[in-house]
Design a protein around this motif. Structure first.
Motif, PDB file in Angstrom:
ATOM      1  N   LEU A  14     -36.757 -26.605 -13.357  1.00 40.44           N
ATOM      2  CA  LEU A  14     -35.379 -26.816 -12.920  1.00 40.44           C
ATOM      3  C   LEU A  14     -34.805 -25.653 -12.133  1.00 40.44           C
ATOM      4  O   LEU A  14     -33.882 -25.833 -11.345  1.00 40.44           O
ATOM      5  N   ASN A  15     -35.338 -24.433 -12.330  1.00 42.25           N
ATOM      6  CA  ASN A  15     -34.705 -23.291 -11.672  1.00 42.25           C
ATOM      7  C   ASN A  15     -35.600 -22.460 -10.752  1.00 42.25           C
ATOM      8  O   ASN A  15     -35.133 -21.510 -10.142  1.00 42.25           O
ATOM      9  N   TYR A  16     -36.875 -22.800 -10.625  1.00 45.34           N
ATOM     10  CA  TYR A  16     -37.751 -21.950  -9.812  1.00 45.34           C
ATOM     11  C   TYR A  16     -37.296 -21.857  -8.355  1.00 45.34           C
ATOM     12  O   TYR A  16     -37.509 -20.843  -7.689  1.00 45.34           O
ATOM     13  N   ASN A  17     -36.676 -22.914  -7.845  1.00 46.38           N
ATOM     14  CA  ASN A  17     -36.237 -22.899  -6.437  1.00 46.38           C
ATOM     15  C   ASN A  17     -35.085 -21.923  -6.197  1.00 46.38           C
ATOM     16  O   ASN A  17     -34.741 -21.644  -5.054  1.00 46.38           O
ATOM     17  N   LEU A  18     -34.503 -21.373  -7.253  1.00 46.25           N
ATOM     18  CA  LEU A  18     -33.459 -20.349  -7.098  1.00 46.25           C
ATOM     19  C   LEU A  18     -34.068 -18.984  -6.777  1.00 46.25           C
ATOM     20  O   LEU A  18     -33.380 -18.104  -6.287  1.00 46.25           O
ATOM     21  N   VAL A  19     -35.360 -18.820  -7.067  1.00 52.93           N
ATOM     22  CA  VAL A  19     -36.064 -17.576  -6.753  1.00 52.93           C
ATOM     23  C   VAL A  19     -36.613 -17.696  -5.338  1.00 52.93           C
ATOM     24  O   VAL A  19     -37.457 -18.545  -5.065  1.00 52.93           O
TER      25      VAL A  19
END
Length: 95
Positions: free
Chosen positions: A20-25
């Protein structure tokens, strides 16, 4: 370090991201080419960043992963004629 050198790839072990959050990196000039995120345990995970513009084919390796024991992601870089893998074997894994 990536900005000062001409690296075309960077493999990361223990990125601690989720699906859910890897694309924020994000890394300027690079894209996530392949990533494995844990779904039950916390932390861990492996991934590969490639320089934007590099042609690649993502390898589907999730069936080989055993969360907390063996984690892998990979790509084929046809222009370089290599297969690039990011592998993580947690020190407390039992397999």
């Amino acid at each position: 370090m990536l900005q000062d050198n001409d690296f075309f790839a960077m493999c990361i072990c223990e990125h601690w991201c989720t699906n859910l959050n890897y694309n924020l990196v994000q890394l300027k000039g690079y894209v996530w080419a392949s990533i494995y995120c844990r779904s039950v345990l916390i932390h861990g995970g492996v991934g590969i960043f490639l320089k934007q513009g590099i042609r690649y084919q993502k390898l589907e390796l999730n069936s080989f992963c055993s969360e907390g024991n063996f984690e892998v992601s990979g790509v084929i870089l046809k222009d370089y004629k290599i297969i690039l893998l990011a592998i993580y074997r947690p020190p407390v894994g039992d397999k």
